[in-house]
Design a protein around this motif. Structure first.
Motif, PDB file in Angstrom:
ATOM      1  N   GLU A  11       0.796  -1.233   0.000  1.00 42.80           N
ATOM      2  CA  GLU A  11       0.000   0.000   0.000  1.00 42.80           C
ATOM      3  C   GLU A  11       0.827   1.280   0.000  1.00 42.80           C
ATOM      4  OE1 GLU A  11      -3.783  -1.403   2.617  1.00 42.80           O
ATOM      5  OE2 GLU A  11      -1.852  -1.324   3.663  1.00 42.80           O
ATOM      6  N   ILE A  12       2.042   1.223   0.494  1.00 43.47           N
ATOM      7  CA  ILE A  12       2.839   2.437   0.672  1.00 43.47           C
ATOM      8  C   ILE A  12       3.965   2.458  -0.360  1.00 43.47           C
ATOM      9  CG2 ILE A  12       4.292   3.743   2.284  1.00 43.47           C
ATOM     10  CD1 ILE A  12       2.632   2.455   4.562  1.00 43.47           C
ATOM     11  N   PRO A  13       3.924   3.411  -1.283  1.00 38.33           N
ATOM     12  CA  PRO A  13       4.897   3.403  -2.377  1.00 38.33           C
ATOM     13  C   PRO A  13       6.353   3.470  -1.919  1.00 38.33           C
ATOM     14  CG  PRO A  13       3.638   5.448  -2.373  1.00 38.33           C
ATOM     15  CD  PRO A  13       2.994   4.533  -1.378  1.00 38.33           C
ATOM     16  N   ALA A  14       6.646   4.247  -0.893  1.00 33.16           N
ATOM     17  CA  ALA A  14       8.040   4.378  -0.451  1.00 33.16           C
ATOM     18  C   ALA A  14       8.590   3.049   0.054  1.00 33.16           C
ATOM     19  CB  ALA A  14       8.156   5.455   0.623  1.00 33.16           C
ATOM     20  N   ASN A  15       7.770   2.240   0.701  1.00 32.20           N
ATOM     21  CA  ASN A  15       8.234   0.923   1.144  1.00 32.20           C
ATOM     22  C   ASN A  15       8.642   0.072  -0.044  1.00 32.20           C
ATOM     23  OD1 ASN A  15       7.960   1.254   3.918  1.00 32.20           O
ATOM     24  ND2 ASN A  15       5.850   0.528   3.921  1.00 32.20           N
ATOM     25  N   THR A  16       7.792   0.031  -1.062  1.00 37.35           N
ATOM     26  CA  THR A  16       8.098  -0.765  -2.250  1.00 37.35           C
ATOM     27  C   THR A  16       9.341  -0.225  -2.943  1.00 37.35           C
ATOM     28  OG1 THR A  16       5.790  -1.405  -2.493  1.00 37.35           O
ATOM     29  CG2 THR A  16       7.188  -1.623  -4.445  1.00 37.35           C
ATOM     30  N   GLY A  17       9.467   1.087  -3.032  1.00 32.86           N
ATOM     31  CA  GLY A  17      10.659   1.685  -3.631  1.00 32.86           C
ATOM     32  C   GLY A  17      11.924   1.303  -2.883  1.00 32.86           C
ATOM     33  N   ASN A  18      11.860   1.330  -1.552  1.00 29.15           N
ATOM     34  CA  ASN A  18      13.022   0.935  -0.753  1.00 29.15           C
ATOM     35  C   ASN A  18      13.364  -0.536  -0.986  1.00 29.15           C
ATOM     36  OD1 ASN A  18      13.360   3.462   0.413  1.00 29.15           O
ATOM     37  ND2 ASN A  18      12.041   2.990   2.138  1.00 29.15           N
ATOM     38  N   ILE A  19      12.349  -1.367  -1.130  1.00 34.02           N
ATOM     39  CA  ILE A  19      12.578  -2.794  -1.367  1.00 34.02           C
ATOM     40  C   ILE A  19      13.175  -3.017  -2.751  1.00 34.02           C
ATOM     41  CG2 ILE A  19      11.393  -5.025  -1.641  1.00 34.02           C
ATOM     42  CD1 ILE A  19       9.551  -4.075   0.726  1.00 34.02           C
ATOM     43  N   VAL A  20      12.776  -2.217  -3.741  1.00 34.36           N
ATOM     44  CA  VAL A  20      13.407  -2.287  -5.062  1.00 34.36           C
ATOM     45  C   VAL A  20      14.911  -2.046  -4.921  1.00 34.36           C
ATOM     46  CG1 VAL A  20      13.638  -1.065  -7.274  1.00 34.36           C
ATOM     47  CG2 VAL A  20      11.378  -1.714  -6.429  1.00 34.36           C
ATOM     48  N   ARG A  21      15.255  -1.065  -4.140  1.00 34.26           N
ATOM     49  CA  ARG A  21      16.669  -0.735  -3.938  1.00 34.26           C
ATOM     50  C   ARG A  21      17.409  -1.898  -3.273  1.00 34.26           C
ATOM     51  NH1 ARG A  21      18.425   5.084  -1.474  1.00 34.26           N
ATOM     52  NH2 ARG A  21      20.654   4.880  -1.813  1.00 34.26           N
ATOM     53  N   THR A  22      16.783  -2.508  -2.265  1.00 35.97           N
ATOM     54  CA  THR A  22      17.380  -3.660  -1.588  1.00 35.97           C
ATOM     55  C   THR A  22      17.538  -4.831  -2.550  1.00 35.97           C
ATOM     56  OG1 THR A  22      16.482  -2.963   0.549  1.00 35.97           O
ATOM     57  CG2 THR A  22      17.093  -5.281   0.339  1.00 35.97           C
ATOM     58  N   CYS A  23      16.536  -5.067  -3.377  1.00 33.66           N
ATOM     59  CA  CYS A  23      16.625  -6.146  -4.367  1.00 33.66           C
ATOM     60  C   CYS A  23      17.765  -5.883  -5.343  1.00 33.66           C
ATOM     61  CB  CYS A  23      15.306  -6.293  -5.117  1.00 33.66           C
ATOM     62  SG  CYS A  23      13.981  -7.028  -4.133  1.00 33.66           S
ATOM     63  N   SER A  24      17.940  -4.634  -5.733  1.00 34.19           N
ATOM     64  CA  SER A  24      18.989  -4.293  -6.684  1.00 34.19           C
ATOM     65  C   SER A  24      20.375  -4.628  -6.141  1.00 34.19           C
ATOM     66  CB  SER A  24      18.918  -2.810  -7.033  1.00 34.19           C
ATOM     67  OG  SER A  24      20.025  -2.441  -7.831  1.00 34.19           O
ATOM     68  N   VAL A  25      20.638  -4.273  -4.903  1.00 34.81           N
ATOM     69  CA  VAL A  25      21.976  -4.483  -4.355  1.00 34.81           C
ATOM     70  C   VAL A  25      22.232  -5.913  -3.915  1.00 34.81           C
ATOM     71  CG1 VAL A  25      22.192  -2.049  -3.692  1.00 34.81           C
ATOM     72  CG2 VAL A  25      21.426  -3.738  -1.999  1.00 34.81           C
ATOM     73  N   THR A  26      21.188  -6.745  -3.901  1.00 31.19           N
ATOM     74  CA  THR A  26      21.345  -8.136  -3.478  1.00 31.19           C
ATOM     75  C   THR A  26      21.088  -9.145  -4.590  1.00 31.19           C
ATOM     76  OG1 THR A  26      19.036  -8.288  -2.759  1.00 31.19           O
ATOM     77  CG2 THR A  26      20.671  -7.619  -1.094  1.00 31.19           C
ATOM     78  N   GLY A  27      20.517  -8.720  -5.699  1.00 32.47           N
ATOM     79  CA  GLY A  27      20.180  -9.629  -6.785  1.00 32.47           C
ATOM     80  C   GLY A  27      18.867 -10.365  -6.576  1.00 32.47           C
ATOM     81  N   ALA A  28      18.101  -9.976  -5.572  1.00 32.43           N
ATOM     82  CA  ALA A  28      16.809 -10.623  -5.315  1.00 32.43           C
ATOM     83  C   ALA A  28      15.788 -10.192  -6.367  1.00 32.43           C
ATOM     84  CB  ALA A  28      16.296 -10.258  -3.924  1.00 32.43           C
ATOM     85  N   HIS A  29      14.840 -11.082  -6.634  1.00 25.39           N
ATOM     86  CA  HIS A  29      13.730 -10.775  -7.535  1.00 25.39           C
ATOM     87  C   HIS A  29      12.584 -10.207  -6.700  1.00 25.39           C
ATOM     88  CE1 HIS A  29      14.984 -13.293 -11.150  1.00 25.39           C
ATOM     89  NE2 HIS A  29      15.963 -13.395 -10.276  1.00 25.39           N
ATOM     90  N   LEU A  30      11.787  -9.337  -7.294  1.00 23.98           N
ATOM     91  CA  LEU A  30      10.643  -8.747  -6.607  1.00 23.98           C
ATOM     92  C   LEU A  30       9.362  -9.178  -7.304  1.00 23.98           C
ATOM     93  CD1 LEU A  30       9.449  -6.860  -4.451  1.00 23.98           C
ATOM     94  CD2 LEU A  30       9.773  -4.977  -6.072  1.00 23.98           C
ATOM     95  N   HIS A  31       8.408  -9.666  -6.525  1.00 22.21           N
ATOM     96  CA  HIS A  31       7.096 -10.055  -7.029  1.00 22.21           C
ATOM     97  C   HIS A  31       6.060  -9.155  -6.378  1.00 22.21           C
ATOM     98  CE1 HIS A  31       8.521 -13.901  -8.781  1.00 22.21           C
ATOM     99  NE2 HIS A  31       9.475 -13.714  -7.880  1.00 22.21           N
ATOM    100  N   LEU A  32       5.239  -8.520  -7.180  1.00 23.97           N
ATOM    101  CA  LEU A  32       4.180  -7.639  -6.685  1.00 23.97           C
ATOM    102  C   LEU A  32       2.834  -8.279  -6.997  1.00 23.97           C
ATOM    103  CD1 LEU A  32       5.601  -4.216  -7.913  1.00 23.97           C
ATOM    104  CD2 LEU A  32       5.754  -5.201  -5.611  1.00 23.97           C
ATOM    105  N   ILE A  33       2.094  -8.608  -5.948  1.00 20.54           N
ATOM    106  CA  ILE A  33       0.771  -9.196  -6.117  1.00 20.54           C
ATOM    107  C   ILE A  33      -0.256  -8.073  -6.037  1.00 20.54           C
ATOM    108  CG2 ILE A  33      -0.928 -10.813  -5.201  1.00 20.54           C
ATOM    109  CD1 ILE A  33       1.434 -12.496  -4.162  1.00 20.54           C
ATOM    110  N   HIS A  34      -0.987  -7.890  -7.092  1.00 20.24           N
ATOM    111  CA  HIS A  34      -1.985  -6.827  -7.211  1.00 20.24           C
ATOM    112  C   HIS A  34      -3.283  -7.204  -6.506  1.00 20.24           C
ATOM    113  CE1 HIS A  34       0.019  -4.364 -10.491  1.00 20.24           C
ATOM    114  NE2 HIS A  34       0.851  -5.361 -10.278  1.00 20.24           N
ATOM    115  N   PRO A  35      -4.122  -6.226  -6.179  1.00 21.71           N
ATOM    116  CA  PRO A  35      -3.967  -4.809  -6.525  1.00 21.71           C
ATOM    117  C   PRO A  35      -2.953  -4.115  -5.619  1.00 21.71           C
ATOM    118  CG  PRO A  35      -5.983  -5.106  -5.274  1.00 21.71           C
ATOM    119  CD  PRO A  35      -5.399  -6.479  -5.499  1.00 21.71           C
ATOM    120  N   LEU A  36      -2.285  -3.126  -6.191  1.00 19.80           N
ATOM    121  CA  LEU A  36      -1.350  -2.297  -5.444  1.00 19.80           C
ATOM    122  C   LEU A  36      -2.100  -1.085  -4.911  1.00 19.80           C
ATOM    123  CD1 LEU A  36       1.652  -2.278  -7.975  1.00 19.80           C
ATOM    124  CD2 LEU A  36       1.147  -3.951  -6.171  1.00 19.80           C
ATOM    125  N   GLY A  37      -1.638  -0.550  -3.820  1.00 17.36           N
ATOM    126  CA  GLY A  37      -2.273   0.632  -3.238  1.00 17.36           C
ATOM    127  C   GLY A  37      -1.750   1.926  -3.821  1.00 17.36           C
TER     128      GLY A  37
END
Length: 154
Positions: A11-37
């Motif tokens: 629901e909170i865009p900044a949380n997802t954005g921060n997690i994108v950054r964490t995934c980038s520096v670790t090589g993790a994949h991100l899965h987003l299950i909709h609907p998004l807030g």
């Protein structure tokens, strides 16, 4: 192979954005299950993820069922305050999926009940509701990475 962070209807865009950054520096994949807030074009989402968006494998799923059909062979772990086992007492394997619920309501009860043996939690002070989603994702992901010897990280 890589770990997977799964966000169930964030629901909170900044949380997802921060997690994108964490995934980038670790090589993790991100899965987003909709609907998004929020919209994936949200300026707070983009700002929190900075210029890491193109470096992350981001998978969008219309719902939880679609996610289950699309996921690879890794095991699912559901991170929720109701877990009976702590995250650091769990042995992770490269390719595992870490599932996090929406910020206001968590992971739906029926999903947790179906996967009771795979629900884990982070220790917290008694009476506190929860940690921030992006912090929680980073804690669990880095424990998984630690357990596999920080494979492919400097």
């Amino acid at each position: 192979m890589a770990f997977h962070i799964v966000l169930f209807q964030p629901e909170i865009p900044a949380n997802t954005g921060n997690i994108v950054r964490t995934c980038s520096v670790t090589g993790a994949h991100l899965h987003l299950i909709h609907p998004l807030g929020f919209s994936v074009e949200d300026k707070y989402l983009k700002r929190a993820g900075l210029d890491y968006w193109d470096e992350v494998a981001i998978h969008h799923h219309r719902n939880y069922s679609e996610f289950l059909q699309a996921k690879g062979p890794g095991r699912l772990f559901f991170i929720e305050t109701s877990g009976t086992r702590f995250y650091h007492q769990t042995t992770f394997q490269d390719g595992d999926y870490f599932v996090f619920g929406k910020e206001t309501t968590g992971i739906p009860k029926e999903i947790l009940e179906e996967n009771a043996d795979q629900v884990i939690r982070i220790p917290m002070s008694k009476g506190k509701r929860s940690l921030n989603l992006s912090n929680t994702a980073a804690i669990v992901l880095y424990e998984g990475l630690r357990q596999i010897g920080f494979s492919e990280l400097l």
